[in-house]
Every structure is written in C-alpha cells, then in structure tokens.
Design a protein around this motif. Sequence first.
Motif, mmCIF file in Angstrom:
data_model
loop_
_atom_site.group_PDB
_atom_site.id
_atom_site.type_symbol
_atom_site.label_atom_id
_atom_site.label_comp_id
_atom_site.label_asym_id
_atom_site.label_seq_id
_atom_site.Cartn_x
_atom_site.Cartn_y
_atom_site.Cartn_z
ATOM 1 N N TYR A 38 -18.930 -1.298 -1.702
ATOM 2 C CA TYR A 38 -18.691 0.105 -1.367
ATOM 3 C C TYR A 38 -17.494 0.657 -2.143
ATOM 4 N N ASP A 39 -16.446 -0.163 -2.266
ATOM 5 C CA ASP A 39 -15.268 0.283 -3.016
ATOM 6 C C ASP A 39 -15.577 0.439 -4.502
ATOM 7 N N SER A 40 -16.494 -0.405 -5.013
ATOM 8 C CA SER A 40 -16.879 -0.282 -6.425
ATOM 9 C C SER A 40 -17.564 1.051 -6.682
ATOM 10 N N ILE A 41 -18.482 1.433 -5.785
ATOM 11 C CA ILE A 41 -19.161 2.725 -5.921
ATOM 12 C C ILE A 41 -18.154 3.866 -5.812
ATOM 13 N N TYR A 42 -17.299 3.750 -4.818
ATOM 14 C CA TYR A 42 -16.295 4.801 -4.603
ATOM 15 C C TYR A 42 -15.376 4.929 -5.824
ATOM 16 N N SER A 43 -14.970 3.801 -6.395
ATOM 17 C CA SER A 43 -14.078 3.831 -7.548
ATOM 18 C C SER A 43 -14.768 4.466 -8.758
ATOM 19 N N LYS A 44 -16.044 4.124 -8.960
ATOM 20 C CA LYS A 44 -16.777 4.684 -10.097
ATOM 21 C C LYS A 44 -16.933 6.189 -9.958
ATOM 22 N N ILE A 45 -17.272 6.656 -8.763
ATOM 23 C CA ILE A 45 -17.432 8.097 -8.546
ATOM 24 C C ILE A 45 -16.099 8.814 -8.676
ATOM 25 N N THR A 46 -15.039 8.199 -8.162
ATOM 26 C CA THR A 46 -13.716 8.815 -8.250
ATOM 27 C C THR A 46 -13.292 9.003 -9.706
ATOM 28 N N ASN A 47 -13.553 7.984 -10.520
ATOM 29 C CA ASN A 47 -13.233 8.106 -11.946
ATOM 30 C C ASN A 47 -14.040 9.228 -12.600
ATOM 31 N N GLN A 48 -15.317 9.368 -12.211
ATOM 32 C CA GLN A 48 -16.159 10.430 -12.768
ATOM 33 C C GLN A 48 -15.638 11.802 -12.364
ATOM 34 N N LEU A 49 -15.173 11.933 -11.125
ATOM 35 C CA LEU A 49 -14.614 13.220 -10.674
ATOM 36 C C LEU A 49 -13.357 13.577 -11.451
ATOM 37 N N SER A 50 -12.518 12.578 -11.682
ATOM 38 C CA SER A 50 -11.282 12.836 -12.439
ATOM 39 C C SER A 50 -11.616 13.254 -13.874
#
Length: 468
Positions: A38-50
């Motif tokens: 779950y943290d991997s998905i969250y981290s990937k999406i967060t990087n995309q938002l940034s």
Amino acid sequence: MIKKGMRRQIVLHYILVVFLALLLVEVIFLLAIRTYYYDSIYSKITNQLSTAETYFNKYQVKGMDSTVRLQDLLDTFTFNNTELEVLTRNGDIVTSSTGFQPDRTITTSDVPEAAGGSIGRWVGRQPGTNESVMAVSKMLQIHGRDVYILRYLTSVESINSGLLNLTLLSVGIGGAVLVIVALFSIGLANSIVKPLNNITAVSAQMAKGKFNTRIKGNYRYEIAELATTINYMAQEIVRSNQIKDDFISSISHELRTPLTSIKGWSETLVSGGYDPEETKLGMGIISKESDRLIGLVEEILDFSKLQQNEMKLSIGIVDMKVLLQETILNVWAKAEKKRIHLLLECDDAVFVKGDANRLKQVFLNLVDNAIKFSHEDSSIVLTVQSLSNQEVAIIVRDSGIGISEAHLAKVRDRFFQVDALNGGTGLGLAITQQIVELHNGRIEMHSELGKGTQVTVILPLATEQALV
C-alpha cells in the motif's frame, strides 16, 4: 483424544504456546506486507502528483485555456489501471481520465485533507462497484489562480487477492507446523510420563511391602534423581527393617537371659533347703538381673520419649567437674574388673546450663562403652577443655579396639551395634546424641581400628548471668 493427565497438559501447553507465537508472527508479517504494498502505491502516486504540480507551474503558458490545461493534465499524468480525477475544492468532479463525470460530490477523507494543504489518502470500497480502491488527493494551483484537487483512484483488488493467497499459505504452513509440534510434544510428553508411570508402578509395589523392587531405566536429569532417591529410600527401608529385626532378636536375647536367671533362682529358693549363703547368692543374682532388666526397659523408654519429643529436661547449672567425678565413681567397679584406669583432667570448675541427670546419662554411656571395648590394663581419660568463651569440650578417649571407618558413620544410628555379641539395644549412642542436641550441643567421634576411640561432646557454657 489424549486422556486427562500430564501427557495431555504438556501437549496442550506446547501447542498453545506455538499457536500464539505463530499467530503473532503471521499477523505481523501480513500487516508488514500489506503496509509495504500500500505504501508503494501511495509513494508512486505521490511522486506523480509532485511531478504534475511542478510541470504545470513551470511549463504551461499563463494564457492557455483552462479546458486545454486540464485535458493536457489528464493526457500527461494518467497511470495505467488508474483513474485521474480533477475536483473542485468542494469535491465536485470537474473531469476524469475515463471521461465519465458523475453528478456527485466526492466525500471521502482524502479530499478534505487535500483541501487543507496536505496529501490525502483513503482506502475503502468504491460506491457502486464495491471494489477495494485507494485514493490519493492533492491540491494543485496553476499559476496561482485556478485551484483544483487532483485525485488518483486505483484498484487494490489484485493486492488484496495476493494478500489473501499469502494468508492462506501462511495458515497452511502454520497448520503444518502445529501438526509437527503436536507430534513432537506427544513424543516429549511420553519421554516424561512413561518413566513417571514406571516409577509410580514400582512405588506401588514398595507400598505393598516389596522393598526389594527397584526402579530400572537409563533416565536423565530430575527424573534420574527421583528414581535414585526412591531406590535409596527403599534401600534404607530394607536396612532399617533389618536393623529392627536384629534389634528385636537382640533385645529378646537380652531380656531372656536375666529373666531365665531370675526364674531359675526364684524356683530354687522357693523349693527351700538351702543355707543362708546360697540364699544370699541367689537373691543377689535376682537383684542384679532385675537391675539389668530395668536398665534395658528405661533405655527403650528414653528412646521412645525422644522420638516423640516428650522428654522433658530439668534445666539448671551443672558443674561438669563434679558430674564427671560422679560418673567415674559409678563405673569404677566395672573398670576395676578389667584393671582399667579412669583419669579425669580438669583443672578448674566448668559450668554448663542443662539437666544434670541427663548429662550424667550421656557420660555414663560413653564411659561404659569405652570400658566395654577397652583392653585390660589400659586407661580411659576424660578431659575438659574450654574452646572459647561460649563452648566447652568434654573428651572421652580410650586405647581400645577402635571402630572401623565403615561402622563409624553408622555407630550413632538407632539399633546399630558394632558387635552384637557384647549385648545391649544399640540405642545408647542414639539416645546420647539426641540428649546432647537437646542441650544445643554436638558430638564428634574419631576412631582408628586397633588404636582406640575419641568421643568429644561440645556443650555451650553457662552465661555469667545464669551463674549469679
């Protein structure tokens, strides 16, 4: 089903402990795996938002139409299998990468968090499809004017399916481990219970009087100690029974001899016809044998009282020099018959707190034994030595036949006799030791076969206050 008992308790406790340990490990492991994915998905999406926020603030032209900007946003930053939604600050959907724009407001917790300036995260069920999804939202300002909320929505069904399979695999492995532990615990329980059952069966035989039965088996640790102790107990019981049998035989002989003399002389005197000298001789023998019987009975009674803690002491201040002198006078005639010299070495008066009669009994027994086992024309020395301001040692030393090392360890046991032919009950030294212990003292014995014996009685001195 294992019947109630120690075996069942061992197995259940082992399984319970291992089950709890496995449960704890599996729960921690599965939570860690779930958190990792779950943290991997969250981290990937967060990087995309940034990246999206940086891109729009750096490369987009200020005069560009809003619709074009949003479409460019959807085309550039959409993931595979992930829906990108553009929301207003209130949660209304402006557009989405799927082209489907439902007439509803998003109210999940990630939207208010994003509107507050942080990155929002929500995991739950998608309304309508009931699919497990993760939503990550962040507020986006384009050139400081238009404010939107970018919301990525991705399915976590595949992750949950993988976690379910991993959970089932873990449960299977845990079940296999529990089966192995159960088999191991049953074997361990049998290794403990079977020896105990054997010990119990042998103990039951001993309880029925079969004391020659012994526990056999190559046991280890505490069970070996238990088996050894029970075997030793049986051995001691056999030895005690033998000693008691010997005592009964010996005391029967001791009682029979004087009784025979008394009966014989009584019948002889009753028949009459004897002169005064023969009558006097017969009465003397009757009196002597009666005293001997009384002594034997009193010794047995004393031992019985000591065993039942019924012996009462008449405590007073005892002058040991006077008491030893009286002891020598009492046995002087017996020593004279063997031409044994009795010597007392005591310069000063020594006082102890105790029962004078019982202490006299102690030293009469010790000196009597010394006379009994000493050679003719030898000496017995009684020595009084002060060990400290608190204790005094009274030593009875002879140069008689001595006692072997094997017998020396048992000579103070009840009913034990070094030489049964010399008569007696075998209780004298046992009574002597218990009387000394009642006076808070102790006895030490040293002997060498053929060279003599030394018995040391150590007693506490009377305090100065008691002497006043």
